[in-house]
Scaffold this motif. Structure first.
Motif, short mmCIF file in Angstrom:
data_model
loop_
_atom_site.label_atom_id
_atom_site.label_comp_id
_atom_site.label_asym_id
_atom_site.label_seq_id
_atom_site.Cartn_x
_atom_site.Cartn_y
_atom_site.Cartn_z
N ARG A 111 -76.02 22.54 -87.32
CA ARG A 111 -76.03 23.93 -86.83
C ARG A 111 -77.46 24.47 -86.81
N ASP A 112 -78.20 24.26 -87.89
CA ASP A 112 -79.58 24.75 -87.96
C ASP A 112 -80.48 24.01 -86.97
N PHE A 113 -80.24 22.71 -86.81
CA PHE A 113 -81.05 21.92 -85.88
C PHE A 113 -80.86 22.44 -84.45
N ARG A 114 -79.62 22.74 -84.10
CA ARG A 114 -79.37 23.23 -82.73
C ARG A 114 -80.07 24.57 -82.47
N SER A 115 -80.17 25.41 -83.49
CA SER A 115 -80.85 26.70 -83.31
C SER A 115 -82.34 26.50 -83.08
N ARG A 116 -82.91 25.42 -83.66
CA ARG A 116 -84.35 25.16 -83.48
C ARG A 116 -84.63 24.39 -82.19
N TRP A 117 -83.68 23.52 -81.79
CA TRP A 117 -83.90 22.66 -80.62
C TRP A 117 -82.70 22.78 -79.68
N PRO A 118 -82.52 23.90 -79.03
CA PRO A 118 -81.31 24.12 -78.22
C PRO A 118 -81.18 23.17 -77.04
N PRO A 274 -88.50 16.44 -82.34
CA PRO A 274 -87.10 16.78 -82.63
C PRO A 274 -86.41 15.77 -83.53
N ASP A 277 -87.68 16.02 -87.06
CA ASP A 277 -87.16 17.23 -87.68
C ASP A 277 -85.73 17.01 -88.18
N SER A 281 -84.59 16.98 -92.04
CA SER A 281 -83.62 18.01 -92.42
C SER A 281 -82.43 17.40 -93.14
#
Length: 297
Positions: A111-118, A274, A277, A281
């Motif tokens: 969820r957090d990864f998607r917010s950083r790399w949409p 990405p 990251d 993470s």
């Protein structure tokens, strides 16, 4: 003369042993696989496969060429990664593989990864199948037991997976063993295949010779169902057992039953921000919350 695509077809057939599975692995049609391997055998002047009732069997010539073909495959993967780095190509798909009961543990990270790399898509390969990262079948993986040693991979050790004995949550406390020695005499379930060699299942196997004949299951899901029904006790990782309201621990996880867990990434893909990251993470998530893997002790 043959090309890299021909070598890729050879490798797919060598690994999959049927033209149908090789076609799926290469993303082409089955007739294409048949045509390309026939052309390669003609160009080389060698028979590479023989038909058998169970599929295509590699010949001695195929066995002799396999290691060289693997080296070519890895060189192509490295070359492609270097080209992407020089041209500034973005990684827009990251393939993440893990055992199929780990997906819930990774939801906060994803969820957090998607917010950083949409714009980056994460493909989840949740399966008991072991994807080979070194040959490019996946990009990042969470694995148990054996530490990979390939130069193409970056490996980070995570907290170990904790294991203990579970019973049905609908049983009474008096029906459950309170210590490992109390397991003797209870009906138990064991798993087959590679997991059967895990420390806790080897320990349980000792009771099989002196107690009731054990139930034999082919995966953890079957074991979980039998335990929940109240018919057996068995061992499960805390990642499965602790999150199921139909199961209850008989006693805390034992350190001698821990299974090492590793985070693995393809070195070439981790050069891209990405992917690096996501890799970092996942490592940080389990470092902050070791109880997710180990179980609360």
């Amino acid at each position: 003369m043959f090309s890299w695509d021909d070598i890729g077809v050879f490798l797919a057939l060598y690994r999959e042993r049927t033209t149908g599975r090789a076609a799926n692995a290469r993303g082409v049609s089955q007739p294409t696989i048949v045509r390309r391997i026939a052309a390669l055998e003609n160009d080389l002047g060698l028979a590479l496969f023989e038909r058998s009732p169970t599929g295509l069997m590699p010949t001695d010539a195929a066995h002799g060429l396999y290691a060289s073909a693997q080296r070519i495959e890895r060189s192509v993967c490295e070359f492609t990664a270097e080209v992407d780095g020089l041209t500034g190509a973005e990684v827009n798909l990251i393939r993440l593989t893990f055992l199929d009961h780990f997906e819930q543990l990774l939801i906060p990270v994803l969820r957090d990864f998607r917010s950083r790399w949409p714009r980056v898509q994460t493909q989840l390969l949740a399966s008991d199948h072991i994807y080979d990262l070194a040959r490019g079948e996946a990009d990042i993986g969470v694995r148990g037991r054996d530490r990979p040693t390939s130069d193409e991979l970056i490996v980070r050790q995570l907290p170990p997976s904790g294991w203990t004995i579970y019973a049905s949550a609908h049983s009474s406390a008096e029906e459950r063993p309170r210590a490992p020695a109390d397991v003797a005499g209870h009906p138990i379930a064991l798993v087959g295949g590679v997991p059967a060699t895990l420390p806790v299942y080897l320990w349980l196997e000792e009771f099989a010779s002196s107690g009731p004949p054990p139930a034999r299951c082919n995966n953890y899901r079957a074991i979980k169902s039998l335990v929940a029904s109240g018919s057996v006790l068995s061992a499960l990782p805390c990642t499965i057992g602790d999150g199921d309201s139909d199961l209850v621990r008989c006693f805390p996880p034992l350190e001698e039953w821990d299974v090492p867990i590793y985070l693995i990434g393809r070195r070439a893909i981790l050069r891209r921000p990405p992917a690096r990251d996501l890799f970092d993470s996942i490592a940080a998530h389990f470092d902050r919350h070791p109880e997710l893997l180990m179980g609360v002790r």
